[in-house]
Design a protein around this motif. Structure first.
Motif, PDB file in Angstrom:
ATOM      1  N   ARG A  71     109.067  30.878 -42.196  1.00  0.00           N
ATOM      2  CA  ARG A  71     110.313  30.350 -41.649  1.00  0.00           C
ATOM      3  C   ARG A  71     110.807  29.086 -42.347  1.00  0.00           C
ATOM      4  NH1 ARG A  71     113.737  32.812 -38.408  1.00  0.00           N
ATOM      5  NH2 ARG A  71     113.999  31.003 -37.043  1.00  0.00           N
ATOM      6  N   HIS A  83     110.905  32.803 -33.086  1.00  0.00           N
ATOM      7  CA  HIS A  83     112.355  32.714 -32.950  1.00  0.00           C
ATOM      8  C   HIS A  83     112.839  31.334 -32.530  1.00  0.00           C
ATOM      9  CE1 HIS A  83     110.946  33.354 -28.841  1.00  0.00           C
ATOM     10  NE2 HIS A  83     112.097  32.863 -28.420  1.00  0.00           N
ATOM     11  N   ARG A 135     108.496  36.095 -27.258  1.00  0.00           N
ATOM     12  CA  ARG A 135     109.010  37.439 -27.503  1.00  0.00           C
ATOM     13  C   ARG A 135     107.834  38.384 -27.728  1.00  0.00           C
ATOM     14  NH1 ARG A 135     114.442  36.627 -31.307  1.00  0.00           N
ATOM     15  NH2 ARG A 135     115.704  35.675 -29.657  1.00  0.00           N
TER      16      ARG A 135
END
Length: 401
Positions: free
Chosen positions: A134, A105, A244
């Protein structure tokens, strides 16, 4: 030169292998285990195995205490202060994947991840796949002729778009300590996070990660004379807070209903499900054993063995060492001889070495090689092991050259 190992008798498998006619020279892949570890595993399984952190009964309390004691021992081995910065995984590869998913993220398209040309697949593929997911740029730092990451080139390649640097401490192919101090400083100057693959380096004495200053450090138990199936991820408190959760299930959850949940922070928040309890306890026993030894004596023995290995290889016609190996291992090729053919003849003579690409296919390709032979040493090896290796090597070369 005679180089006996005063610790050889502490590793029962070495004697068992010798009775089978085997000389074990593949410790960089996995190390043999001390009797102290075997005793700890036997005690745990024979006296009441139990799950950790979840039971009020005595077996559960004892297992939890031993499990958490190992977390403290690892933090001491790495000199990181708080044991809350130590996360247990199911291997070094698992730890790298935890990072690649847990940090996903923080990246935006066209951000850069920097690795080096010598990385093991475990510290390449998770970042490669993250870059593909990504839309990131994967930057590969080149090597010098001596097999070190090129610091001058890195200064040009680590830039304002760099979000993460992930490099090895000690190459599993080239056997050289990498210039981490300079590389990590370059990354910090750009505000990038840093990941160090310590799988090979952690074996050679306790590490001072507070002085090193990396954000994350990864190693595997089985190379550190501990059980397989256990990995360690160290993360600075601030760095762990950016992760995360990437696996979900028991233990890591704080509260949940059918539709939403809250999760524990590190370390337990990243240890979903039943952890490798026996393996973690066994790692603690291995660290106790290693801490009982004279580190200077171990280092002197390893250095003497490595010097004898290098000198013996370089004395043989046609042998080419890869890089400039400094400690514990040496990879080599022989002019005009395929590594698989040589490995076959060594295996027939009871010499256990590693052949092939060593989980570093891009590195071997960049060197123009299909593979290489790697000899890697542990504290239990001695000069007699090297003599048997060189006798077998000479006989193989006589047949092949």
């Amino acid at each position: 030169m005679l180089l006996p190992s005063p610790w050889r008798a502490d590793f029962p498998a070495i004697a068992a292998l010798q009775r089978q006619g085997q000389t074990y020279l593949d410790s960089a892949a996995t190390a043999q285990k001390p009797q102290a570890l075997i005793d700890a595993l036997t005690h745990y399984y024979a006296n009441g195995a139990a799950n950790v952190h979840r039971a009020q009964h005595l077996p559960g309390a004892l297992a939890t205490q031993a499990f958490e004691d190992t977390r403290h021992k690892v933090s001491q081995w790495l000199n990181v202060g708080s044991s809350g910065q130590i996360v247990f995984t199911h291997g070094a590869t698992s730890a790298f994947n935890l990072l690649a998913y847990g940090l996903e993220h923080v990246f935006e398209p066209d951000d850069e991840i920097v690795i080096s040309a010598l990385e093991h697949h475990a510290n390449l593929l998770p970042w490669q796949q993250l870059a593909l997911r990504r839309g990131l740029k994967l930057v590969v730092l080149p090597l010098t002729e001596t097999g070190l990451i090129d610091v001058e080139a890195a200064a040009c390649l680590i830039g304002p778009r760099t979000r993460l640097l992930a490099v090895s401490q000690l190459s599993n192919v080239l056997g050289a300590w990498q210039p981490l101090t300079e590389l990590l400083a370059q990354a910090r100057a750009q505000g990038a996070m840093t990941v160090v693959d310590g799988a090979q380096g952690v074996v050679h004495g306790g590490q001072d990660l507070q002085a090193l200053g990396c954000d994350f450090y990864v190693f595997s138990s089985h190379k550190l004379y501990g059980p397989d199936g256990v990995g360690v991820l160290y993360g600075r408190h601030q760095a762990l807070a950016t992760l995360r959760h990437w696996q979900f299930g028991g233990e890591m959850v704080l509260q949940t209903n059918y539709y939403e949940a809250t999760f524990r922070p590190a370390p337990l928040g990243f240890e979903a499900g039943t952890p490798p309890i026996a393996g973690v306890i066994g790692l603690g026993a291995s660290l106790d054993y290693l801490n009982s030894l004279d580190p200077l004596a171990v280092a002197k023995h390893e250095a003497g063995l490595h010097q004898a290995l290098r000198e013996g290889l370089l004395a043989r016609e046609g042998v080419q060492l890869l890089g400039s190996p400094e400690l514990a291992l040496a990879s080599f090729v022989v002019d005009g001889i395929h590594n698989a053919d040589l490995a076959h003849l060594l295996t027939e003579q009871g010499i256990a070495v590693r052949a092939g690409h060593h989980c570093a296919i891009p590195l071997l390709k960049s060197l123009g090689l299909a593979g290489a032979i790697r000899v890697s040493l542990g504290m239990y090896n001695d000069s007699d092991d090297l003599e048997r290796f060189f006798n077998a090597l000479d006989q193989a070369l006589e047949l092949l050259q």
